[in-house]
Design a protein around this motif. Structure first.
Motif: not given
Length: 316
Positions: A46-51, A53-54, A73, A297, A307, A310
């Motif tokens: 979740v952390g790497n995928l979110s970063l 995407n951001l 990431s 982050s 963040v 988004t």
């Protein structure tokens, strides 16, 4: 204990699958550790995928620094799928086996992502050096083409190192034992159970790992020596704070990754030290990929702004 499966090839016994002992054999710890590392696995994904995407969704993050963070990431995200599933399975399965082909594939992917991350961290140190020591030339020096070449070079060197490790491992025979004292197929645990002469493999492994460590360490230390020299000549405290802020996250990541890696890859001389190595390897295979998104982050104003933007897009 599972019976070792063997095939007869040219009158020599050859292992067709391996048994992974996992992190621990103590049954009372396996369920709590399964829950702990499942949460860790989820946080990593979740952390790497979110970063990632951001960075993709916010144009103000389309800079060389965040280009390398995106690649870092991406490597950590893929890295988690190599190591975590086999570890989680070892906690809940009594027959934690992996085929010979699967073991060699896991070894290749593990070496590829670990080596690539090492070179990416080196490229990031150079990026910070240019940003702080040559701010006026930063855009031209760290052009999209140069950034792309540095990223490609990191992956290419990672691929070359992984091919070398895996190629020399394939030439070995495994006939006396198929029990690997680890939660994944790693270099030294495999060398320890091989019935072939492993001198050449140990020499090649030391050469490849040594090259990565020496090359990366020299570039990183030289980059930060130049950065420190530049910071000392700054007159304003604001410049000091900004320079240290841009480098702090990278220094923490480098310290965690190389520190735990060196502890795990000091040449094992006995089965006991091979067993100790797997506990140190937990940090750079499982913990560091989870911490990297947080490190880049939590104290980063650009990411916090991304963040907020988004979230506004989602709510509107």
């Amino acid at each position: 204990m599972q019976v070792m499966k063997q095939t007869i090839i040219a009158n020599n016994s050859s292992v067709t699958e391996f048994i992974l002992m996992g992190l621990t054999v103590q049954r009372e710890l396996q369920v709590p550790l399964f829950v702990l590392f499942l949460l860790n696995y989820t946080a990593t994904v979740v952390g790497n995928l979110s970063l990632m995407n951001l960075i993709c969704l916010n144009s103000h993050l389309h800079t060389p620094m965040y280009f390398f963070i995106f690649n870092l990431s991406c490597v950590d995200f893929c890295y988690s799928f190599v190591c975590n599933p086999t570890m989680l399975r070892s906690f809940i399965s009594e027959e934690n086996t992996i085929s010979y082909a699967g073991c060699m594939s896991q070894l290749f992917l593990f070496c590829f992502f670990a080596n690539s991350e090492s070179y990416l961290l080196t490229a990031m140190a150079y990026d910070r050096y240019v940003a702080i020591c040559h701010p006026l030339q930063y855009t031209s020096v760290m052009s999209p083409m140069i950034c792309g070449l540095l990223a490609f070079g990191s992956y290419f060197m990672g691929f070359a190192g992984a091919m070398t490790h895996t190629g020399f491992m394939i030439r070995l025979s495994f006939c006396n034992s198929n029990i690997i004292n680890h939660y994944m197929c790693d270099i030294f645990p495999l060398l320890w159970i091989s019935c072939s002469n492993t001198y050449v493999n140990e020499l090649v492994s030391s050469a490849v790992v040594g090259t990565i460590i020496i090359l990366s360490t020299v570039i990183i230390f030289v980059s930060y020596a130049m950065i420190l020299s530049n910071i000392l000549h700054m007159s304003s405290s604001k410049g000091w704070s900004k320079a240290l802020g841009t480098c702090g996250s990278h220094i923490i990541t480098v310290s965690l990754f190389y520190g735990s890696g060196l502890l795990a890859y000091v040449k094992p001389s006995s089965a006991e030290t091979v067993g100790q190595g797997k506990f140190f390897s937990v940090f750079y295979t499982l913990v560091v990929p989870t911490l990297n998104p947080l490190i880049y982050s939590l104290r980063n104003k650009d990411v916090k702004l991304a963040v907020k933007k988004t979230m506004k897009r989602i709510t509107s």
